[in-house]
Design a protein around this motif. Sequence first.
Motif, PDB file in Angstrom:
ATOM      1  N   VAL B  20     -26.532  37.557 -11.053  1.00 52.39           N
ATOM      2  CA  VAL B  20     -25.741  38.731 -10.695  1.00 52.39           C
ATOM      3  C   VAL B  20     -25.088  39.252 -11.969  1.00 52.39           C
ATOM      4  O   VAL B  20     -24.337  38.522 -12.623  1.00 52.39           O
ATOM      5  CB  VAL B  20     -24.678  38.395  -9.636  1.00 52.39           C
ATOM      6  CG1 VAL B  20     -23.814  39.613  -9.346  1.00 52.39           C
ATOM      7  CG2 VAL B  20     -25.342  37.894  -8.363  1.00 52.39           C
ATOM      8  N   LEU B  25     -27.653  42.323  -8.248  1.00 58.26           N
ATOM      9  CA  LEU B  25     -28.574  41.199  -8.344  1.00 58.26           C
ATOM     10  C   LEU B  25     -29.768  41.586  -9.203  1.00 58.26           C
ATOM     11  O   LEU B  25     -30.389  42.627  -8.978  1.00 58.26           O
ATOM     12  CB  LEU B  25     -29.041  40.800  -6.943  1.00 58.26           C
ATOM     13  CG  LEU B  25     -29.938  39.575  -6.860  1.00 58.26           C
ATOM     14  CD1 LEU B  25     -29.231  38.333  -7.371  1.00 58.26           C
ATOM     15  CD2 LEU B  25     -30.387  39.359  -5.422  1.00 58.26           C
ATOM     16  N   GLU B  98     -26.265  31.793 -14.376  1.00 60.39           N
ATOM     17  CA  GLU B  98     -25.059  32.543 -14.693  1.00 60.39           C
ATOM     18  C   GLU B  98     -25.394  33.323 -15.961  1.00 60.39           C
ATOM     19  O   GLU B  98     -25.693  32.710 -16.999  1.00 60.39           O
ATOM     20  CB  GLU B  98     -23.928  31.530 -14.908  1.00 60.39           C
ATOM     21  CG  GLU B  98     -22.565  32.107 -14.776  1.00 60.39           C
ATOM     22  CD  GLU B  98     -22.111  32.727 -16.082  1.00 60.39           C
ATOM     23  OE1 GLU B  98     -22.043  33.974 -16.131  1.00 60.39           O
ATOM     24  OE2 GLU B  98     -21.858  31.988 -17.034  1.00 60.39           O
ATOM     25  N   ALA B 148     -23.884  29.067  -4.373  1.00 58.08           N
ATOM     26  CA  ALA B 148     -23.353  30.127  -5.236  1.00 58.08           C
ATOM     27  C   ALA B 148     -22.858  29.568  -6.566  1.00 58.08           C
ATOM     28  O   ALA B 148     -22.729  30.308  -7.537  1.00 58.08           O
ATOM     29  CB  ALA B 148     -22.231  30.869  -4.525  1.00 58.08           C
ATOM     30  N   LEU B 151     -24.608  30.634  -9.624  1.00 56.43           N
ATOM     31  CA  LEU B 151     -24.527  32.014 -10.103  1.00 56.43           C
ATOM     32  C   LEU B 151     -23.233  32.318 -10.837  1.00 56.43           C
ATOM     33  O   LEU B 151     -23.085  33.403 -11.396  1.00 56.43           O
ATOM     34  CB  LEU B 151     -24.657  32.966  -8.910  1.00 56.43           C
ATOM     35  CG  LEU B 151     -26.011  32.957  -8.207  1.00 56.43           C
ATOM     36  CD1 LEU B 151     -25.915  33.586  -6.834  1.00 56.43           C
ATOM     37  CD2 LEU B 151     -27.039  33.702  -9.057  1.00 56.43           C
ATOM     38  N   LEU B 152     -22.292  31.381 -10.796  1.00 55.74           N
ATOM     39  CA  LEU B 152     -20.959  31.671 -11.325  1.00 55.74           C
ATOM     40  C   LEU B 152     -20.574  30.676 -12.414  1.00 55.74           C
ATOM     41  O   LEU B 152     -21.041  29.530 -12.422  1.00 55.74           O
ATOM     42  CB  LEU B 152     -19.933  31.615 -10.181  1.00 55.74           C
ATOM     43  CG  LEU B 152     -20.000  32.800  -9.221  1.00 55.74           C
ATOM     44  CD1 LEU B 152     -19.374  32.465  -7.890  1.00 55.74           C
ATOM     45  CD2 LEU B 152     -19.309  34.013  -9.842  1.00 55.74           C
ATOM     46  N   ASP B 160     -14.868  37.817  -8.345  1.00 57.91           N
ATOM     47  CA  ASP B 160     -16.195  37.435  -8.840  1.00 57.91           C
ATOM     48  C   ASP B 160     -17.047  36.883  -7.702  1.00 57.91           C
ATOM     49  O   ASP B 160     -18.212  37.264  -7.521  1.00 57.91           O
ATOM     50  CB  ASP B 160     -16.081  36.360  -9.930  1.00 57.91           C
ATOM     51  CG  ASP B 160     -15.332  36.840 -11.158  1.00 57.91           C
ATOM     52  OD1 ASP B 160     -15.364  38.054 -11.426  1.00 57.91           O
ATOM     53  OD2 ASP B 160     -14.718  35.999 -11.837  1.00 57.91           O
ATOM     54  N   THR B 164     -20.405  38.513  -5.970  1.00 56.36           N
ATOM     55  CA  THR B 164     -21.652  37.757  -5.993  1.00 56.36           C
ATOM     56  C   THR B 164     -22.278  37.714  -4.602  1.00 56.36           C
ATOM     57  O   THR B 164     -23.472  37.980  -4.422  1.00 56.36           O
ATOM     58  CB  THR B 164     -21.393  36.339  -6.506  1.00 56.36           C
ATOM     59  OG1 THR B 164     -20.874  36.415  -7.831  1.00 56.36           O
ATOM     60  CG2 THR B 164     -22.658  35.511  -6.495  1.00 56.36           C
TER      61      THR B 164
END
Lengths: 216, 216
Positions: B20, B25, B98, B148, B151-152, B160, B164
């Motif tokens: 992301v 995305l 990320e 998740a 992704l972070l 954030d 996401t």
Amino acid sequence: MAPTAGSGPVVATIVVILAVREGQLHVLLVHRSGPPEQDLWALPGGRWDGVEDLEAAATRVLEHETGVTDLYLEQLFTKDSLDGSAPSLAVAYFALVEPSTVRLRQEEAWRPAWHPVEALPELAFHNNALIDQAVARVGAKLEYTNIAYGLLPEQFTFRDLHETYEAIIRKPLDRRNFRKRMLSMGIIEPTGGTRREGAHRPAKLYRFTSREPVFL
Amino acid sequence: MAPTAGSGPVVATIVVILAVREGQLHVLLVHRSGPPEQDLWALPGGRWDGVEDLEAAATRVLEHETGVTDLYLEQLFTKDSLDGSAPSLAVAYFALVEPSTVRLRQEEAWRPAWHPVEALPELAFHNNALIDQAVARVGAKLEYTNIAYGLLPEQFTFRDLHETYEAIIRKPLDRRNFRKRMLSMGIIEPTGGTRREGAHRPAKLYRFTSREPVFL
DNA sequence: TCAAAAGTGTTCTATCTACACCCATGT
DNA sequence: ACATGGGTGTAGATAGAACACTTTTGA
């Protein structure tokens, strides 16, 4: 089977064929009469020739073992190293079948047979994990799809359906709540008919509103 | 790459790498400078040598393209016929990364680049469907897992996290309900720190309670 | 004092859970 | 009349959805 072009690893399709028989979830296994992994039970499969669809290859395995065609089939997982020797790959599918439609091959060499998923022996190629994965996947999908149609005949009673669900998720489901949920999901409908099975009240018959996969 | 033993089809691993970026995305694509499917964008991948783990092969593709290691990676689907010519098989994985940890290769030939998942071009080997499948799978898993975290960064704000989620499921999520749900799921916890980002109140920072996959 | 994002609770609705009795049939 | 499984409803608890104002900060 014709050898394939290319110089890649050997690829096989294997199928976890599941059915509920007498309230118990069963998987179809074949017996390995020769090496590798001689004398162990294994999932049925066959080498992929690289020409037909992967799914068609799995369908062919399914039909060869059971005589059943056109049932629920879904890709499960792809595993490397069927055995420790040559490079190889197994693409696993799982299938749901209605046992009364099945005619098992009768072969000395392979002895295809149903085995209860509880109390499986140690399988060839460490395939026990694939079966667990298939059962978990089916259990999850029972909650939000109509895939149970693959396990039941055209017409069935609520008892049949209830037993099928309980055989897979291995937990008791309240009969009244189960009935309400199934009807409110709209995946089944009464046929109007009934079935007498003994010295008691006959059961209404139901059918699936669709015999194609439906997601809710 | 060393040729493999056996005479089976060519096997490749390909990876749908998702991130992301700025609330959108994105998927990582490479440009095909030669045949087959010249001048189309494609998912990154590589031939499987039949020796290493399938998953290790996918990890290697991921690391080669992004420099990232040890992120979330999961098998997605296995497809036959990458192209129409020789027998071949593609084992697809998806990865969550990320973006700030990524350093894309800079190669004239392949030009790896992020593309927004909305508004993708027609891809080589009909791979658009695999991307859709990956996005759908991630979206479903957001509801009952902590994936998740892939992704972070280590620390992040609720904003954030919220962005996401919305980038993946493409639907607005009520901020207050989202916050309550995340906290009651117990997958994140406050770090105690805050972050100032402009002329307004600073946001509390959170971390994932686990950076291993957890199912609820 | 204003702009901009962060933070916070309550009410309503829908869904899930628990639970016990009467019904239809054959023997 | 009795044994056997088939069929039904309600009340309480829980989870999810809708919804608007106050707080903190920098400019």
